[in-house]
Write an enzyme that holds these catalytic residues in place. Sequence first.
Site, PDB file in Angstrom:
ATOM      1  N   LYS A 133       0.711  -1.338   0.009  1.00 36.85           N
ATOM      2  CA  LYS A 133      -0.151  -0.046   0.020  1.00 36.85           C
ATOM      3  C   LYS A 133       0.862   1.247  -0.050  1.00 36.85           C
ATOM      4  O   LYS A 133       0.629   2.121  -0.619  1.00 36.85           O
ATOM      5  CB  LYS A 133      -0.965  -0.084   1.136  1.00 36.85           C
ATOM      6  CG  LYS A 133      -1.645  -1.014   1.349  1.00 36.85           C
ATOM      7  CD  LYS A 133      -2.685  -0.933   2.721  1.00 36.85           C
ATOM      8  CE  LYS A 133      -2.217  -1.004   3.948  1.00 36.85           C
ATOM      9  NZ  LYS A 133      -1.672  -2.069   4.324  1.00 36.85           N
ATOM     10  N   ARG A 135      -9.290   1.177   9.019  1.00 36.06           N
ATOM     11  CA  ARG A 135      -8.778  -0.346   9.230  1.00 36.06           C
ATOM     12  C   ARG A 135      -9.627  -0.873  10.029  1.00 36.06           C
ATOM     13  O   ARG A 135      -9.548  -1.995  10.548  1.00 36.06           O
ATOM     14  CB  ARG A 135      -7.534  -0.186   9.838  1.00 36.06           C
ATOM     15  CG  ARG A 135      -6.254  -0.833   9.325  1.00 36.06           C
ATOM     16  CD  ARG A 135      -4.963  -0.506  10.341  1.00 36.06           C
ATOM     17  NE  ARG A 135      -3.870  -1.274   9.936  1.00 36.06           N
ATOM     18  CZ  ARG A 135      -2.968  -0.770   9.164  1.00 36.06           C
ATOM     19  NH1 ARG A 135      -2.980   0.344   8.696  1.00 36.06           N
ATOM     20  NH2 ARG A 135      -1.825  -1.302   9.078  1.00 36.06           N
ATOM     21  N   ARG A 181      11.746  -6.834   4.970  1.00 31.38           N
ATOM     22  CA  ARG A 181      11.814  -5.411   5.006  1.00 31.38           C
ATOM     23  C   ARG A 181      12.705  -4.494   5.608  1.00 31.38           C
ATOM     24  O   ARG A 181      12.898  -4.670   6.822  1.00 31.38           O
ATOM     25  CB  ARG A 181      10.230  -4.896   5.179  1.00 31.38           C
ATOM     26  CG  ARG A 181      10.042  -3.352   4.904  1.00 31.38           C
ATOM     27  CD  ARG A 181       8.812  -2.870   5.033  1.00 31.38           C
ATOM     28  NE  ARG A 181       7.921  -2.905   6.018  1.00 31.38           N
ATOM     29  CZ  ARG A 181       6.528  -2.752   6.042  1.00 31.38           C
ATOM     30  NH1 ARG A 181       5.934  -2.457   5.096  1.00 31.38           N
ATOM     31  NH2 ARG A 181       5.635  -2.902   7.296  1.00 31.38           N
ATOM     32  N   ARG A 214      12.013  -2.231  11.001  1.00 32.55           N
ATOM     33  CA  ARG A 214      10.867  -1.481  11.868  1.00 32.55           C
ATOM     34  C   ARG A 214      10.626  -2.585  12.986  1.00 32.55           C
ATOM     35  O   ARG A 214      10.888  -3.571  13.112  1.00 32.55           O
ATOM     36  CB  ARG A 214       9.564  -1.522  11.114  1.00 32.55           C
ATOM     37  CG  ARG A 214       9.474  -0.164  10.287  1.00 32.55           C
ATOM     38  CD  ARG A 214       8.158   0.030   9.506  1.00 32.55           C
ATOM     39  NE  ARG A 214       6.876  -0.707  10.050  1.00 32.55           N
ATOM     40  CZ  ARG A 214       5.987  -0.656   9.054  1.00 32.55           C
ATOM     41  NH1 ARG A 214       5.697  -0.090   8.042  1.00 32.55           N
ATOM     42  NH2 ARG A 214       4.663  -1.046   9.834  1.00 32.55           N
TER      43      ARG A 214
HETATM   44  P1  ADP Z   1       1.400  -2.073   7.961  1.00 31.61           P
HETATM   45  O1  ADP Z   1       0.610  -1.771   6.874  1.00 31.61           O
HETATM   46  O2  ADP Z   1       2.523  -2.649   7.142  1.00 31.61           O
HETATM   47  O3  ADP Z   1       0.880  -3.137   8.984  1.00 31.61           O
HETATM   48  P2  ADP Z   1       1.559   0.604   9.102  1.00 31.61           P
HETATM   49  O4  ADP Z   1       2.492   1.456   8.842  1.00 31.61           O
HETATM   50  O5  ADP Z   1       0.192   1.023   7.943  1.00 31.61           O
HETATM   51  O6  ADP Z   1       1.975  -0.716   8.333  1.00 31.61           O
HETATM   52  O7  ADP Z   1       0.929   0.363  10.277  1.00 31.61           O
HETATM   53  C1  ADP Z   1       1.672  -0.008  11.577  1.00 31.61           C
HETATM   54  C2  ADP Z   1       0.788   0.194  12.656  1.00 31.61           C
HETATM   55  O8  ADP Z   1       0.354   1.418  12.985  1.00 31.61           O
HETATM   56  C3  ADP Z   1      -0.309  -0.899  12.636  1.00 31.61           C
HETATM   57  O9  ADP Z   1       0.044  -2.325  12.893  1.00 31.61           O
HETATM   58  C4  ADP Z   1      -1.275  -0.360  13.782  1.00 31.61           C
HETATM   59  O10 ADP Z   1      -0.407  -0.599  15.135  1.00 31.61           O
HETATM   60  C5  ADP Z   1      -0.807   1.349  13.393  1.00 31.61           C
HETATM   61  N1  ADP Z   1      -1.853   1.873  12.781  1.00 31.61           N
HETATM   62  C6  ADP Z   1      -1.801   2.442  11.457  1.00 31.61           C
HETATM   63  N2  ADP Z   1      -2.693   2.566  10.904  1.00 31.61           N
HETATM   64  C7  ADP Z   1      -3.838   2.525  11.668  1.00 31.61           C
HETATM   65  C8  ADP Z   1      -5.122   2.542  11.808  1.00 31.61           C
HETATM   66  N3  ADP Z   1      -5.901   3.127  10.733  1.00 31.61           N
HETATM   67  N4  ADP Z   1      -5.999   2.348  13.012  1.00 31.61           N
HETATM   68  C9  ADP Z   1      -5.266   1.731  13.914  1.00 31.61           C
HETATM   69  N5  ADP Z   1      -3.891   1.606  13.860  1.00 31.61           N
HETATM   70  C10 ADP Z   1      -3.226   1.863  12.846  1.00 31.61           C
END
Ligand code: ADP
Length: 217
Positions: free
Chosen positions: A13, A88, A127, A160
């Site tokens: 994404k 999400r 990654r 990460r």
């Molecule tokens: P990935 O899609 O690889 O899991 P992201 O960088 O999008 O990585 O998200 C990392 C973390 O940030 C998630 O596992 C969650 O804990 C938090 N997070 C990100 N976006 C949301 C969201 N919309 N709602 C709740 N938690 C979120």
Amino acid sequence: MNIIFLGPPGAGKGTQAERLSKDLNVPQISTGDIFRAALSQGTELGLEAKKYMDAGELVPDELVVRIVEERLRENDCKGGFILDGFPRSTFQAEALDRFLIEEGSGIDIVLNIDMDSEELVKRLTGRRVCRECGANYNIHYSLPETGGECDQCGGELYQRDDDNEKTIRNRLKVYGQQTEPLIDYYSGTGKMVTVDGSKKPGEVYDVIRGAVNSLGA
Ligand code: ADP
Ligand code: ZN
């Protein structure tokens, strides 16, 4: 154009959203990036989010919704935006719908990136991210040409905290329980396009660009 990227962690994404953001000249809003930036600045928001991120859980809905609404009220979002990692959960999707209705706008396209979960584990454990510019690499597929540093800016690459196998498995589980229902939520709108995320980034992007074009961007 108002665009949502949907898909499991590791599906690409962020990579795709970044390219599309440059092409369409609209901001990319990544909730994960917002939390990581807050954390590196040591703010309260960052410290709060870290508790959930490290466990692979979702940050509480009310908090995420507030942050995203604040961001969407900024001027650079008036001409469109790309959401990457939000919504999400059904709660978040409903809150977003209400917010956009109040603003007199809506979602134009939902790009759903589809991927098999074992492949996702491989992508996520491999990654590596540039500390300076955020560019993504992968020790299994795409190491930087120099070996150890970012090709784009020479920055240091790091892994990460949430890209370890235990947390990854939980992120995938949480995705299945809380985020995957959004595929049904959006497929009813007729605005969702599902894309195969297992292809090379450039091929995935071509499909995405085609879908966006056919919607009139
Ligand atoms: P990935 O899609 O690889 O899991 P992201 O960088 O999008 O990585 O998200 C990392 C973390 O940030 C998630 O596992 C969650 O804990 C938090 N997070 C990100 N976006 C949301 C969201 N919309 N709602 C709740 N938690 C979120
Ligand atoms: Zn870099």
